[in-house]
Design a protein around this motif. Structure first.
Motif, PDB file in Angstrom:
ATOM      1  N   VAL A  65       0.870  -1.174   0.000  1.00 51.15           N
ATOM      2  CA  VAL A  65       0.000   0.000   0.000  1.00 51.15           C
ATOM      3  C   VAL A  65       0.907   1.223   0.000  1.00 51.15           C
ATOM      4  O   VAL A  65       1.675   1.432   0.941  1.00 51.15           O
ATOM      5  N   HIS A  66       0.814   2.001  -1.067  1.00 48.45           N
ATOM      6  CA  HIS A  66       1.721   3.140  -1.265  1.00 48.45           C
ATOM      7  C   HIS A  66       1.004   4.436  -0.920  1.00 48.45           C
ATOM      8  O   HIS A  66       0.004   4.792  -1.560  1.00 48.45           O
ATOM      9  N   ALA A  67       1.501   5.141   0.081  1.00 46.91           N
ATOM     10  CA  ALA A  67       0.880   6.383   0.542  1.00 46.91           C
ATOM     11  C   ALA A  67       1.415   7.578  -0.239  1.00 46.91           C
ATOM     12  O   ALA A  67       1.833   8.587   0.330  1.00 46.91           O
ATOM     13  N   ALA A  68       1.404   7.456  -1.577  1.00 49.60           N
ATOM     14  CA  ALA A  68       1.830   8.541  -2.458  1.00 49.60           C
ATOM     15  C   ALA A  68       1.269   8.229  -3.841  1.00 49.60           C
ATOM     16  O   ALA A  68       0.333   7.429  -3.967  1.00 49.60           O
ATOM     17  N   GLY A  69       1.838   8.841  -4.882  1.00 50.40           N
ATOM     18  CA  GLY A  69       1.298   8.679  -6.221  1.00 50.40           C
ATOM     19  C   GLY A  69       1.869   7.500  -6.969  1.00 50.40           C
ATOM     20  O   GLY A  69       1.525   6.350  -6.709  1.00 50.40           O
ATOM     21  N   SER A  70       2.790   7.766  -7.894  1.00 53.51           N
ATOM     22  CA  SER A  70       3.310   6.711  -8.752  1.00 53.51           C
ATOM     23  C   SER A  70       4.056   5.639  -7.956  1.00 53.51           C
ATOM     24  O   SER A  70       4.777   5.936  -7.003  1.00 53.51           O
ATOM     25  N   VAL A  71       3.885   4.382  -8.390  1.00 50.33           N
ATOM     26  CA  VAL A  71       4.601   3.261  -7.761  1.00 50.33           C
ATOM     27  C   VAL A  71       5.743   2.765  -8.653  1.00 50.33           C
ATOM     28  O   VAL A  71       6.399   1.772  -8.326  1.00 50.33           O
ATOM     29  N   LYS A  72       5.990   3.466  -9.752  1.00 54.72           N
ATOM     30  CA  LYS A  72       6.964   2.965 -10.721  1.00 54.72           C
ATOM     31  C   LYS A  72       8.374   2.858 -10.169  1.00 54.72           C
ATOM     32  O   LYS A  72       9.171   2.058 -10.654  1.00 54.72           O
ATOM     33  N   HIS A  73       8.700   3.667  -9.175  1.00 54.12           N
ATOM     34  CA  HIS A  73      10.077   3.683  -8.682  1.00 54.12           C
ATOM     35  C   HIS A  73      10.383   2.506  -7.768  1.00 54.12           C
ATOM     36  O   HIS A  73      11.554   2.222  -7.512  1.00 54.12           O
ATOM     37  N   PRO A 132      10.628  37.387 -16.724  1.00 54.91           N
ATOM     38  CA  PRO A 132       9.431  37.958 -16.092  1.00 54.91           C
ATOM     39  C   PRO A 132       8.131  37.288 -16.508  1.00 54.91           C
ATOM     40  O   PRO A 132       7.114  37.448 -15.831  1.00 54.91           O
ATOM     41  N   ASN A 133       8.166  36.545 -17.595  1.00 54.99           N
ATOM     42  CA  ASN A 133       6.966  35.871 -18.087  1.00 54.99           C
ATOM     43  C   ASN A 133       6.935  34.392 -17.712  1.00 54.99           C
ATOM     44  O   ASN A 133       6.164  33.610 -18.277  1.00 54.99           O
ATOM     45  N   VAL A 134       7.774  33.995 -16.748  1.00 59.88           N
ATOM     46  CA  VAL A 134       7.840  32.600 -16.303  1.00 59.88           C
ATOM     47  C   VAL A 134       7.632  32.538 -14.795  1.00 59.88           C
ATOM     48  O   VAL A 134       8.287  33.263 -14.040  1.00 59.88           O
ATOM     49  N   LEU A 135       6.712  31.692 -14.383  1.00 58.40           N
ATOM     50  CA  LEU A 135       6.573  31.350 -12.967  1.00 58.40           C
ATOM     51  C   LEU A 135       7.179  29.965 -12.794  1.00 58.40           C
ATOM     52  O   LEU A 135       6.629  28.973 -13.274  1.00 58.40           O
ATOM     53  N   LEU A 136       8.337  29.920 -12.157  1.00 52.58           N
ATOM     54  CA  LEU A 136       9.073  28.666 -11.962  1.00 52.58           C
ATOM     55  C   LEU A 136       8.987  28.262 -10.502  1.00 52.58           C
ATOM     56  O   LEU A 136       9.383  29.031  -9.620  1.00 52.58           O
ATOM     57  N   THR A 137       8.453  27.075 -10.244  1.00 57.41           N
ATOM     58  CA  THR A 137       8.313  26.586  -8.867  1.00 57.41           C
ATOM     59  C   THR A 137       8.988  25.217  -8.740  1.00 57.41           C
ATOM     60  O   THR A 137       9.086  24.475  -9.716  1.00 57.41           O
ATOM     61  N   PRO A 138       9.453  24.868  -7.534  1.00 59.37           N
ATOM     62  CA  PRO A 138      10.284  23.662  -7.351  1.00 59.37           C
ATOM     63  C   PRO A 138       9.470  22.398  -7.079  1.00 59.37           C
ATOM     64  O   PRO A 138       9.611  21.759  -6.048  1.00 59.37           O
ATOM     65  N   HIS A 139       8.604  22.029  -8.053  1.00 59.49           N
ATOM     66  CA  HIS A 139       7.820  20.792  -7.954  1.00 59.49           C
ATOM     67  C   HIS A 139       7.000  20.773  -6.657  1.00 59.49           C
ATOM     68  O   HIS A 139       7.039  19.809  -5.881  1.00 59.49           O
ATOM     69  N   ILE A 140       6.217  21.840  -6.453  1.00 59.98           N
ATOM     70  CA  ILE A 140       5.416  21.971  -5.237  1.00 59.98           C
ATOM     71  C   ILE A 140       3.933  21.712  -5.460  1.00 59.98           C
ATOM     72  O   ILE A 140       3.146  21.758  -4.516  1.00 59.98           O
ATOM     73  N   ALA A 141       3.531  21.458  -6.723  1.00 58.53           N
ATOM     74  CA  ALA A 141       2.103  21.290  -6.996  1.00 58.53           C
ATOM     75  C   ALA A 141       1.537  20.059  -6.293  1.00 58.53           C
ATOM     76  O   ALA A 141       0.383  20.059  -5.847  1.00 58.53           O
ATOM     77  N   GLY A 142       2.339  19.000  -6.179  1.00 57.04           N
ATOM     78  CA  GLY A 142       1.885  17.791  -5.509  1.00 57.04           C
ATOM     79  C   GLY A 142       1.804  17.968  -4.007  1.00 57.04           C
ATOM     80  O   GLY A 142       2.056  19.057  -3.467  1.00 57.04           O
ATOM     81  N   SER A 143       1.473  16.907  -3.318  1.00 58.57           N
ATOM     82  CA  SER A 143       1.227  16.963  -1.878  1.00 58.57           C
ATOM     83  C   SER A 143       2.451  17.420  -1.115  1.00 58.57           C
ATOM     84  O   SER A 143       3.560  16.924  -1.316  1.00 58.57           O
ATOM     85  N   LEU A 144       2.251  18.399  -0.243  1.00 66.02           N
ATOM     86  CA  LEU A 144       3.274  18.802   0.711  1.00 66.02           C
ATOM     87  C   LEU A 144       2.583  19.361   1.949  1.00 66.02           C
ATOM     88  O   LEU A 144       1.378  19.602   1.954  1.00 66.02           O
ATOM     89  N   GLY A 145       3.355  19.515   3.032  1.00 69.94           N
ATOM     90  CA  GLY A 145       2.759  20.011   4.273  1.00 69.94           C
ATOM     91  C   GLY A 145       1.629  19.109   4.746  1.00 69.94           C
ATOM     92  O   GLY A 145       1.734  17.875   4.725  1.00 69.94           O
ATOM     93  N   ASN A 146       0.520  19.724   5.120  1.00 70.79           N
ATOM     94  CA  ASN A 146      -0.593  18.926   5.653  1.00 70.79           C
ATOM     95  C   ASN A 146      -1.309  18.098   4.591  1.00 70.79           C
ATOM     96  O   ASN A 146      -2.120  17.229   4.915  1.00 70.79           O
ATOM     97  N   GLU A 147      -0.982  18.337   3.310  1.00 65.13           N
ATOM     98  CA  GLU A 147      -1.591  17.524   2.249  1.00 65.13           C
ATOM     99  C   GLU A 147      -1.072  16.087   2.267  1.00 65.13           C
ATOM    100  O   GLU A 147      -1.728  15.181   1.726  1.00 65.13           O
ATOM    101  N   LEU A 148       0.088  15.855   2.877  1.00 65.32           N
ATOM    102  CA  LEU A 148       0.574  14.483   3.019  1.00 65.32           C
ATOM    103  C   LEU A 148      -0.385  13.651   3.855  1.00 65.32           C
ATOM    104  O   LEU A 148      -0.508  12.435   3.648  1.00 65.32           O
ATOM    105  N   HIS A 149      -1.070  14.291   4.785  1.00 63.09           N
ATOM    106  CA  HIS A 149      -2.000  13.550   5.643  1.00 63.09           C
ATOM    107  C   HIS A 149      -3.185  13.010   4.848  1.00 63.09           C
ATOM    108  O   HIS A 149      -3.755  11.983   5.211  1.00 63.09           O
ATOM    109  N   ARG A 150      -3.555  13.705   3.758  1.00 63.57           N
ATOM    110  CA  ARG A 150      -4.620  13.181   2.905  1.00 63.57           C
ATOM    111  C   ARG A 150      -4.189  11.871   2.263  1.00 63.57           C
ATOM    112  O   ARG A 150      -4.965  10.917   2.169  1.00 63.57           O
ATOM    113  N   MET A 151      -2.924  11.809   1.807  1.00 64.49           N
ATOM    114  CA  MET A 151      -2.425  10.563   1.226  1.00 64.49           C
ATOM    115  C   MET A 151      -2.388   9.452   2.267  1.00 64.49           C
ATOM    116  O   MET A 151      -2.739   8.299   1.981  1.00 64.49           O
ATOM    117  N   ALA A 152      -1.968   9.797   3.492  1.00 64.10           N
ATOM    118  CA  ALA A 152      -1.940   8.798   4.555  1.00 64.10           C
ATOM    119  C   ALA A 152      -3.339   8.280   4.842  1.00 64.10           C
ATOM    120  O   ALA A 152      -3.546   7.070   5.032  1.00 64.10           O
TER     121      ALA A 152
END
Length: 342
Positions: free
Chosen positions: A88-96, A293-313
Motif C-alpha cells: 500500500v503506497h501512501a503517495a502517487g506513482s509506484v513505478k520507482h 518575467p513571463n515565467v513562474l518557476l516553482t520547485p515541484h510543489i504542486a503535488g502533496s506537501l505540508g498537511n496535504e501528506l496527511h490526505r495521502m496517509a
C-alpha cells in the motif's frame, strides 16, 4: 485487551528517511496499530541492506506501507519477504519501487495517487485562472511602476470569459482539472489518444488533435504521463502553433516539453509559462527560467506537501483497512496499466 485470535496482518513501514514523520500524524500511528500488527515506529529505509530488526520484520510482513524513497522491491528483496501479499503506497506513482518481480509474485498493490492528484489539480486551476487575468505580468509591472496606471488599457484582452483552455492528457489530474473548471465560463479542449467521443462528452470537453489544441488554447496545460512516446510531446511545432501571449503550464514531468524549443519562445516574450517541473529537475544555475518575467518557476510543489501528506496517509490507511478485512482495494494498481500511466 489482546485479540483472542489476532488475524490482523503484520505490516512494515518502508520509505525514505524523514518521510514518515511528515506523512503520519499521531492519529495515523493509532490507526495503523489498530489495523495491523506492527511496530509503527519502525521505519525501513533500506530493504536491500536491512538492519537485523528490519530484516526480522520484513520476514514476517504481509503488507508493506510505503511512501517516497521506498526501496525497489526486486527479486532478492522479495525473497526476504516470503509472507508479503500486498503493498500500500501512501503517495502517487509506484513505478520507482514496484518491479516486475512484484507482479510475478502476485502481490496486490494500491496507491494514494487519487489523493495526490487533488493538490496538483488545484495548483493547475489557480495557474489557469491567474494566466487569464495576466496576474504575473501585472504584479511585476505594478512593482516596476509603483504609481497609478491605465490597467484597463494595458490588460485589454485579458480575463477568463470564454477563454479556451487546452488539456493535454486525461490522467487523474487532467480529469480533476476538467472537473474543477466546470463552474467557469471557459471552453475546454482535450487531447488524449485513449479518449473517445462518448467519454469526452461525459467529461464536458471537445476532443482536438494536439496541434489544433495548441493553436486554439490561450492556456495549454500538460497532464500526460512520462513515457518514451511522450518525451517532447510539446515540441517546437506545438509551441510555434500557440498564439502569442498564450501560457504553457506543466505540472506533469519536465521531459514532456522540449525545453530547448521552449526557451526561445520565452526569452522573446512571445509565450508565458508556469513550470512546476523541468528537464532536468533542477535547472542549471545559469538558466534564464529563474529570471524571465513571463515565467513562474516553482520547485515541484504542486503535488502533496505540508498537511496535504496527511490526505495521502488517510487514503492509504483506508486501503490498508480493506486489505485487513479481506476486501479488494478501492484503487488498485495493475501492472499492465503502468505502461501508460504516471
Amino acid at each position: 485487551m489482546p485479540h483472542a485470535t489476532d488475524n490482523r496482518p503484520r505490516a512494515l513501514l518502508a520509505m525514505g528517511p524523514g518521510i514518515a514523520g511528515r506523512l503520519l500524524a499521531e492519529r495515523h500511528h493509532t490507526r495503523l496499530a489498530t489495523l495491523t500488527r506492527t511496530d509503527t515506529r519502525l521505519v525501513a529505509h533500506d530493504l536491500a541492506d536491512p538492519s537485523p530488526e528490519v530484516a526480522a520484520a520484513l520476514a514476517e510482513a504481509e503488507v508493506l506501507f510505503t511512501c517516497w524513497g521506498a526501496t525497489p522491491l526486486t527479486g532478492p528483496v522479495l525473497a526476504a519477504a516470503p509472507r508479503l501479499r500486498a503493498v500500500v503506497h501512501a503517495a502517487g506513482s509506484v513505478k520507482h519501487h514496484i518491479t516486475d518481480a512484484c507482479w510475478e509474485r502476485g502481490i496486490a498493490v494500491a496507491s494514494a495517487a487519487g489523493a495526490n492528484a487533488l493538490p496538483v489539480a488545484e495548483f493547475t486551476v489557480a495557474a489557469i485562472l491567474f494566466a487569464g487575468k495576466q496576474v504575473l505580468r501585472s504584479a511585476r509591472r505594478y512593482g516596476e511602476l509603483r504609481t497609478r496606471h491605465d490597467w484597463l488599457d494595458e490588460l485589454d484582452g485579458s480575463g477568463n470569459y470564454r477563454r479556451t483552455v487546452g488539456i493535454v492528457g486525461a490522467s487523474r489530474i487532467g480529469r480533476r482539472v476538467i472537473e474543477l473548471l466546470r463552474p467557469f465560463d471557459l471552453d475546454v479542449l482535450l487531447y488524449d489518444p485513449y479518449v473517445g467521443a462518448d467519454e469526452a462528452a461525459r467529461l464536458g470537453v471537445r476532443l482536438a488533435a494536439l496541434d489544433e489544441l495548441c493553436a486554439s488554447g490561450s492556456v495549454v496545460s500538460v497532464h500526460a504521463p512520462q513515457l518514451p512516446e511522450t518525451r517532447h510531446l510539446i515540441g517546437a511545432a506545438q509551441l510555434a502553433a500557440m498564439p502569442s501571449g498564450a501560457t504553457l503550464i506543466n505540472t506533469a514531468r519536465g521531459s514532456l516539453v522540449d525545453e530547448d524549443a521552449l526557451l526561445p519562445e520565452l526569452t522573446s516574450g512571445r509565450l508565458h509559462a508556469v513550470l512546476d517541473v523541468t528537464d532536468p529537475d533542477l535547472p542549471r544555475a545559469a538558466s534564464p527560467l529563474y529570471d524571465l518575467p513571463n515565467v513562474l518557476l516553482t520547485p515541484h510543489i504542486a503535488g502533496s506537501l505540508g498537511n496535504e501528506l496527511h490526505r495521502m496517509a488517510d487514503q492509504a490507511l483506508d486501503e490498508l483497512e480493506r486489505f485487513a478485512s479481506g476486501r479488494p482495494f478501492a484503487d488498485p494498481v495493475y501492472g499492465d496499466a503502468l505502461s501508460r500511466s504516471a
